[in-house]
Design a protein around this motif. Structure first.
Motif, PDB file in Angstrom:
ATOM      1  N   ILE A 171      -9.636   7.827   2.498  1.00 41.30           N
ATOM      2  CA  ILE A 171      -8.247   8.052   2.883  1.00 41.30           C
ATOM      3  C   ILE A 171      -8.084   9.434   3.505  1.00 41.30           C
ATOM      4  N   VAL A 172      -8.740  10.436   2.915  1.00 38.89           N
ATOM      5  CA  VAL A 172      -8.673  11.792   3.465  1.00 38.89           C
ATOM      6  C   VAL A 172      -9.252  11.816   4.879  1.00 38.89           C
ATOM      7  N   GLN A 173     -10.393  11.185   5.057  1.00 43.66           N
ATOM      8  CA  GLN A 173     -11.014  11.148   6.383  1.00 43.66           C
ATOM      9  C   GLN A 173     -10.091  10.488   7.398  1.00 43.66           C
ATOM     10  N   ALA A 174      -9.481   9.374   7.018  1.00 37.76           N
ATOM     11  CA  ALA A 174      -8.597   8.662   7.935  1.00 37.76           C
ATOM     12  C   ALA A 174      -7.378   9.507   8.300  1.00 37.76           C
ATOM     13  N   GLY A 187      -5.796  21.204   3.303  1.00 39.48           N
ATOM     14  CA  GLY A 187      -6.679  20.526   2.358  1.00 39.48           C
ATOM     15  C   GLY A 187      -7.210  21.544   1.368  1.00 39.48           C
ATOM     16  N   HIS A 188      -8.199  21.143   0.581  1.00 43.27           N
ATOM     17  CA  HIS A 188      -8.740  22.015  -0.470  1.00 43.27           C
ATOM     18  C   HIS A 188     -10.247  22.141  -0.357  1.00 43.27           C
ATOM     19  N   ILE A 189     -10.726  23.368  -0.606  1.00 46.61           N
ATOM     20  CA  ILE A 189     -12.155  23.644  -0.546  1.00 46.61           C
ATOM     21  C   ILE A 189     -12.624  24.233  -1.887  1.00 46.61           C
ATOM     22  N   ASN A 190     -11.891  23.892  -2.951  1.00 45.32           N
ATOM     23  CA  ASN A 190     -12.200  24.445  -4.277  1.00 45.32           C
ATOM     24  C   ASN A 190     -12.517  23.369  -5.321  1.00 45.32           C
ATOM     25  N   GLN A 191     -12.727  22.128  -4.876  1.00 49.44           N
ATOM     26  CA  GLN A 191     -12.954  21.035  -5.829  1.00 49.44           C
ATOM     27  C   GLN A 191     -14.215  20.254  -5.451  1.00 49.44           C
ATOM     28  N   PRO A 192     -15.403  20.830  -5.666  1.00 49.11           N
ATOM     29  CA  PRO A 192     -16.641  20.175  -5.231  1.00 49.11           C
ATOM     30  C   PRO A 192     -16.978  18.889  -5.978  1.00 49.11           C
ATOM     31  N   LYS A 193     -16.347  18.644  -7.121  1.00 46.81           N
ATOM     32  CA  LYS A 193     -16.656  17.450  -7.898  1.00 46.81           C
ATOM     33  C   LYS A 193     -15.693  16.299  -7.604  1.00 46.81           C
ATOM     34  N   ARG A 194     -14.729  16.514  -6.731  1.00 46.78           N
ATOM     35  CA  ARG A 194     -13.791  15.454  -6.382  1.00 46.78           C
ATOM     36  C   ARG A 194     -14.174  14.839  -5.040  1.00 46.78           C
ATOM     37  N   ALA A 195     -13.844  13.577  -4.869  1.00 47.60           N
ATOM     38  CA  ALA A 195     -14.263  12.835  -3.683  1.00 47.60           C
ATOM     39  C   ALA A 195     -13.611  13.327  -2.411  1.00 47.60           C
ATOM     40  N   SER A 196     -12.435  13.932  -2.523  1.00 47.31           N
ATOM     41  CA  SER A 196     -11.669  14.285  -1.319  1.00 47.31           C
ATOM     42  C   SER A 196     -12.408  15.254  -0.414  1.00 47.31           C
ATOM     43  N   GLY A 197     -13.217  16.144  -0.980  1.00 50.59           N
ATOM     44  CA  GLY A 197     -13.928  17.120  -0.168  1.00 50.59           C
ATOM     45  C   GLY A 197     -14.855  16.477   0.839  1.00 50.59           C
ATOM     46  N   ALA A 198     -15.525  15.402   0.443  1.00 52.30           N
ATOM     47  CA  ALA A 198     -16.390  14.681   1.374  1.00 52.30           C
ATOM     48  C   ALA A 198     -15.569  14.110   2.522  1.00 52.30           C
ATOM     49  N   GLY A 199     -14.354  13.678   2.241  1.00 50.49           N
ATOM     50  CA  GLY A 199     -13.479  13.145   3.282  1.00 50.49           C
ATOM     51  C   GLY A 199     -13.033  14.213   4.257  1.00 50.49           C
ATOM     52  N   ILE A 200     -12.805  15.447   3.766  1.00 55.55           N
ATOM     53  CA  ILE A 200     -12.439  16.537   4.665  1.00 55.55           C
ATOM     54  C   ILE A 200     -13.583  16.824   5.625  1.00 55.55           C
TER      55      ILE A 200
END
Length: 218
Positions: A171-174, A187-200
């Motif tokens: 969803i983040v990528q889209a 967006g956020h660059i402080n949560q390496p264990k959450r999936a959203s970072g890969a989407g960014i």
């Protein structure tokens, strides 16, 4: 910058867009370093692809992540550090909580949040930050002009990519791939264990491949 209503309690979530211009789609990348860690899924993609990004850091994140801070400072041509506050307290009056965060509560506390964050950045970089983004991106409306009277620009955004690093990567990528011309992406660059970072990371790479250009807030 425009101030848009956020909820019935009267908070505002400022909207910031780039000035329109002719030519390819143009966006600005802004990423928040709230208290947490350092997402190395995102940062190297920005460096390798030469995508400039404004990083809104908190003083507490800087203390917790010396290696992450050093990485940003090693790549000053890519990353510009701006102010996300000293303790990550939203610039909101009263005693409420927003998104689980304790708010600053008063104007002196908001000033201390801004000044403390600015001092930490100046000590680390040798430059005075020009932009401030409050924790949660929400403000008591009357505080916005008072913040700006300090000589600080309030950093809103027009595209919230990850909803506080809480969305699935796809969803983040889209959302990022669908960015419109002039969007300021948050967006956020402080949560390496959450999936959203890969989407960014994937979304910004795809956006660049589509021919989009990346501007700095300055």
């Amino acid at each position: 910058m425009a101030l848009g209503p956020f909820d019935k309690e009267g908070l505002v979530e400022p909207v910031l867009r780039l000035q329109p211009q002719s030519g390819p789609r143009r966006v600005a990348v802004t990423l928040d370093c709230c208290p947490g860690h350092f997402d190395m899924r995102i940062a190297p993609v920005l460096v390798e692809r030469r995508i400039p990004a404004t990083i809104f850091v908190t003083a507490v994140w800087m203390r917790m992540n010396p290696e992450g801070l050093a990485y940003f400072l090693q790549h000053k041509d890519i990353f510009t550090l701006e102010n996300h506050g000293a303790r990550h307290l939203p610039p909101i009056l009263g005693t409420r909580r927003v998104y689980g965060l304790e708010v600053a509560g008063s104007w002196p506390a908001i000033q201390a949040e801004i000044n403390g964050g600015a001092l930490a950045i100046t000590q680390a970089t040798g430059r005075v930050p020009q932009w401030y983004r409050g924790a949660a991106g929400l403000y008591t409306p009357s505080m916005v002009p008072r913040i700006e009277a300090l000589g600080v620009r309030v950093a809103g955004y027009s595209l919230n990519s990850d909803e506080g690093a809480g969305l699935p990567a796809a969803i983040v990528q889209a959302r990022i791939e669908a960015a419109r011309d002039g969007d300021v992406i948050e967006g956020h660059i402080n949560q390496p264990k959450r999936a959203s970072g890969a989407g960014i990371a994937a979304g910004l790479a795809a956006l660049q491949q589509s021919g989009a250009q990346f501007a700095r807030l300055s």
